[in-house]
Design a protein around this motif. Structure first.
Motif, short mmCIF file in Angstrom:
data_model
loop_
_atom_site.label_atom_id
_atom_site.label_comp_id
_atom_site.label_asym_id
_atom_site.label_seq_id
_atom_site.Cartn_x
_atom_site.Cartn_y
_atom_site.Cartn_z
N ALA A 245 -56.30 -17.91 171.28
CA ALA A 245 -56.86 -17.19 172.59
C ALA A 245 -56.88 -15.65 172.19
N HIS A 246 -56.41 -15.33 171.04
CA HIS A 246 -56.32 -13.68 170.71
C HIS A 246 -55.74 -13.89 169.43
N GLN A 247 -56.43 -13.84 168.17
CA GLN A 247 -55.96 -13.97 167.01
C GLN A 247 -55.07 -12.89 166.47
N PHE A 248 -54.02 -13.14 166.18
CA PHE A 248 -52.96 -11.87 165.47
C PHE A 248 -53.30 -11.81 163.91
N PRO A 249 -53.73 -10.62 163.47
CA PRO A 249 -53.79 -9.32 164.27
C PRO A 249 -55.44 -9.15 164.70
N THR A 250 -56.25 -9.75 164.28
CA THR A 250 -57.86 -9.51 164.37
C THR A 250 -58.32 -9.29 165.78
N GLY A 251 -57.67 -10.05 166.62
CA GLY A 251 -58.19 -10.02 168.04
C GLY A 251 -59.30 -11.07 168.36
N VAL A 252 -59.76 -11.94 167.29
CA VAL A 252 -60.63 -12.91 167.65
C VAL A 252 -60.35 -13.86 168.08
N VAL A 253 -61.32 -14.35 169.27
CA VAL A 253 -61.14 -15.66 169.86
C VAL A 253 -61.67 -16.67 169.40
N LEU A 254 -60.87 -18.05 169.09
CA LEU A 254 -61.44 -19.03 168.25
C LEU A 254 -62.56 -19.63 169.24
N GLU A 281 -51.57 -13.08 178.17
CA GLU A 281 -51.67 -12.54 179.52
C GLU A 281 -52.42 -11.22 179.57
N TYR A 282 -52.46 -10.44 178.51
CA TYR A 282 -53.04 -9.20 178.65
C TYR A 282 -54.55 -9.48 177.95
N ARG A 283 -55.44 -9.68 179.10
CA ARG A 283 -56.86 -9.70 178.71
C ARG A 283 -57.35 -8.52 179.87
N TYR A 284 -58.10 -7.60 179.23
CA TYR A 284 -58.66 -6.27 180.18
C TYR A 284 -59.83 -6.35 181.03
N ASP A 285 -60.63 -6.92 180.07
CA ASP A 285 -62.21 -6.82 180.58
C ASP A 285 -62.84 -8.01 181.08
N ARG A 286 -62.25 -9.04 181.01
CA ARG A 286 -62.74 -10.32 181.96
C ARG A 286 -61.70 -11.30 181.92
N ALA A 287 -61.97 -12.60 182.29
CA ALA A 287 -60.68 -13.35 182.65
C ALA A 287 -60.18 -13.99 181.19
N PRO A 288 -58.79 -14.14 181.37
CA PRO A 288 -58.13 -14.65 180.07
C PRO A 288 -58.81 -15.94 179.51
N VAL A 289 -58.67 -15.97 178.22
CA VAL A 289 -59.22 -17.30 177.38
C VAL A 289 -58.15 -18.54 177.84
N ARG A 290 -58.60 -19.44 178.15
CA ARG A 290 -57.78 -20.74 178.64
C ARG A 290 -56.80 -21.15 177.25
N ALA A 291 -55.95 -21.63 177.51
CA ALA A 291 -55.02 -22.19 176.38
C ALA A 291 -55.80 -23.67 175.75
N MET A 292 -55.70 -24.03 174.61
CA MET A 292 -56.00 -25.14 174.11
C MET A 292 -55.39 -26.24 174.53
N GLN A 293 -54.33 -26.34 174.83
CA GLN A 293 -53.31 -27.47 174.84
C GLN A 293 -53.74 -28.67 175.70
N SER A 294 -54.38 -28.42 176.91
CA SER A 294 -54.85 -29.24 177.94
C SER A 294 -56.23 -30.16 177.16
N THR A 295 -56.78 -29.62 176.26
CA THR A 295 -57.65 -30.49 175.85
C THR A 295 -57.40 -31.55 174.99
N ALA A 296 -56.07 -31.48 174.20
CA ALA A 296 -55.68 -32.44 173.10
C ALA A 296 -54.10 -32.54 173.25
#
Lengths: 463, 463
Positions: A245-254, A281-296
């Motif tokens: 959801a928020h790669q540490f430290p680059t901030g990239v979304v997968l 939980e900290y996403r400031y400019d749009r809705a949070p990216v969902r977790a991957m877990q439920s997809t597999a």
């Protein structure tokens, strides 16, 4: 040192409301002007309260705020003393003080929340309620998987806020993300998985924990879409720790394509993806990216904690693991320490059910966004031309530096000037461009501005 | 079920002080007479409080007390229900109820303290003080060895109360005794110590934990002087877990000659003695037996916890290990979960410094002694001719049974009558005479009397 005389405090000038802020500001001034010098004892809170005719709570709170700014500190023998020279706005050009070791560093190195915002009153209320209704059984030897009340609250919270699919029976309460990683490492080992792939750059702390338990780690590069899954598949690893959801430290979304590729990889090697959802939980400019877990859910191990929302000191986290690993994780937790302490679990369940946690998160999100904006503005001003990454979410950002610079050397120079900042290279083992990881969560805008100004000067004066 | 009508409660007969006790007694009567039957929902606390014109706190507290007596229980959907049929004094001769699985057992099997005496108010006060002064650093990632404030308080407390010799720098805060045993097992393994000797009989729970981490356990017989050190030396083990101050479960004190022999054994095999000081604070008839640790601090690992003084749910314990094992224990704790949560550690430090822990212990010691006396009297009455051991200290005692009896069978029959009691054989792996381990800590005298009366009847009617 007695009372307020030497401080020149005149309580008649204090407003009838906002006395705590008034007192905090006066004391900060006294520290800045040198009326209070490092090592000096502060008046006892009761004595100062009596002298000012304030409530003692007002004085305690003012001392607390100054302690959190690193200006006061508890004395060994009880009482409070002056801990550090405050950083005046015009001291950045001066040489380091003669005794740098006695100074508190302005620590912008961590992705920590603003701990001074810890909801003390709400936490105590929740704990009082938990204690008032706790049965003898709840105070006894508890469920190593976690208090059922908390697992029920977490399952609903995670479904709502992160799209995680888990019944309360499948939530495992852990001692933070570290507690989850140590259990997982032991359980994966018993499934003949003795190494793990990690993102590079990636969180240095988690790398050290996994390195303790496993035989080897495989660093895998991160690009603009996140982890390079093709590179992952060349490592031979059967487990990987990722921050989708928020790669540490680059901030990239997968990216969606990479997510699919990652799950296909796990199926192909009969392996596992550890999804560290550490600050989503900290996403400031749009809705949070969902977790991957439920997809597999049979391939993805979902882990997270409250370290970024409440406090690391709670050591409270959770994980949801594929069914075939579940029993073994709980059994390993049982053998490790019989599970987490009950009272904080019951208090947290209460905070989730009452909405107090949601309110805390909303308030922190606003506060942290403001600080993110201040940090970005300061970087644009003092580090013009440097690329800023990872600003959409989280509690930190990354400033890319010109490729010929040594980020570790700059961090060392910053430390000599009283600023702790992490070089991007500390989170890498593969070669990569230099940068600085700046944690803005704990710091008011003015302090961020001051710290980044120093960094700007250091970068500008590199040979 | 609405309000108090069906209960026949008349608030005008309640005293102006002591309403909680009045209400608790009335509700207990309603449970005993069958006005409230198992599974029935209790009125909501707010509704009942409104109807009686009592404060809600009074009702909550009455429900809590009845919950701790096992008479009420939280419902799955929230709210409170009737959990169990109270044990009327004249039911012992009757046949087991038709649905034993729905009844709460009267659990006299554990060496637990009276958890209804947990000092809720003192704990909350200590936690409030800890939170009021906690710095951002104390709320952040803490010292894996334990909060310095707690280690300082514990070092002084342990020196004073147990004769343990350790500076704060050598105290390691653990997640109870289990947390200590899991760390130790891992560290001993890295010193090529992969098995451990244990007392037989000895604590079943600790045996299971050590069994998880180590390759094998060596049971060693206990006689009237404690562990048989000659037998220990024949096992080839280099580590042993002992309970010198109050052997579990027999209650024997390790004799001075055996203590010397045990230390000589450890020197001879270059090994370690793990001293589990689990309930030594409870000694009723003379001064506590001092801990062994200070007599050979380079051979003895001292571990203990607050599970027997405050509550197992706190998961709070400590250990002091020989210097050459210290760093590795702390590093293993770091890798496991970064250490214990801070707030409870700061609260406990406050309770030790303020004397609240000492007061709690004094009060519990009185309460538990009274219960011990009641249990002993009941055993003399209902189990005449049976030997009673381990009555000088602790929270449990052992009743020796005639050698031809099967203690596990008697425990199973007791369970069918609603009484959970541990057979001595559950704590043995070597052959030995039968017995019952009776935990008296949590139970008022009348309940102990009733339970032991049932045991007496069962023993008397064995074939």
């Amino acid at each position: 040192m007695s009372g307020s005389n030497f401080l020149g405090l005149d309580p008649s000038t204090a407003p009838s409301r906002g006395r705590t802020t008034w007192l905090t500001d006066r004391l900060r001034d006294a520290l800045a002007t040198g009326a209070l010098t490092p090592g000096a004892r502060m008046p006892a809170t009761r004595a100062l309260a009596d002298e000012l005719a304030f409530s003692r709570g007002t004085v305690v709170e003012a001392y607390r705020r100054l302690s959190e700014e690193g200006l006061l500190a508890a004395n060994r023998g009880g009482g409070t003393g002056v801990a550090a020279i405050p950083m005046p706005r015009d001291r950045h050009g001066s040489s380091p003080p003669s005794e740098p070791a006695t100074r508190e560093l302005l620590n912008i190195s961590e992705g920590a929340p603003d701990l001074s915002a810890f909801p003390r009153a709400a936490w105590l209320r929740a704990e009082r309620r938990a204690l008032a209704t706790a049965t003898a059984q709840q105070l006894g030897y508890a469920d190593p998987q976690g208090a059922p009340e908390l697992r029920t609250a977490l399952a609903a919270w995670l479904a709502r806020s992160r799209g995680v699919a888990a019944t309360p029976g499948r939530v495992i309460v852990t001692a933070g993300v570290t507690g989850a990683l140590s259990l997982l490492s032991q359980v994966l080992r018993s499934h003949d998985i003795t190494t793990c792939a990690i993102e590079d750059p990636g969180a240095h702390g988690n790398r050290r924990i996994l390195g303790h338990w496993l035989d080897g780690l495989h660093p895998v590069a991160v690009d603009d879409e996140g982890l390079d899954v093709a590179a992952l598949s060349r490592t031979g690893a059967r487990a990987v720790l990722v921050t989708p959801a928020h790669q540490f430290p680059t901030g990239v979304v997968l990216s969606p394509a990479r997510r699919r590729a990652l799950i296909a990889w796990a199926e192909g090697v009969d392996g596992f993806v550890i999804e560290d959802d550490y600050d989503s939980e900290y996403r400031y400019d749009r809705a949070p990216v969902r977790a991957m877990q439920s997809t597999a859910p049979d391939r993805i191990i979902h882990i997270s904690s409250l370290s970024k929302v409440l406090a690391p000191a709670l050591r409270m986290g959770w994980m949801i693991v594929p069914e075939r690993l579940h029993e073994e994780c709980v059994r390993t937790r049982w053998a490790t320490d019989l599970g987490s302490p009950s009272l904080p679990q019951l208090a947290l369940a209460d905070m989730i059910e009452s909405g107090a946690l949601e309110r805390q998160l909303r308030s922190l999100r606003l506060r942290h966004r403001e600080r993110r904006d201040a940090a970005v503005a300061a970087i644009r001003r003092y580090l013009p031309g440097c690329r800023v990454e990872g600003i959409a979410a989280g509690l930190h950002l990354v400033v890319g530096l010109p490729p010929h610079l040594d980020d570790a050397a700059i961090a060392a120079q910053a430390e000599a000037e009283g600023i702790a900042v992490q070089p991007l290279s500390a989170h890498r083992s593969l070669p990569g461009s230099p940068g600085l990881v700046i944690g803005y969560g704990p710091h008011p805008s003015a302090r961020l501005d001051a710290a980044i100004r120093v960094l700007g000067r250091l970068v500008a004066t590199q040979p």
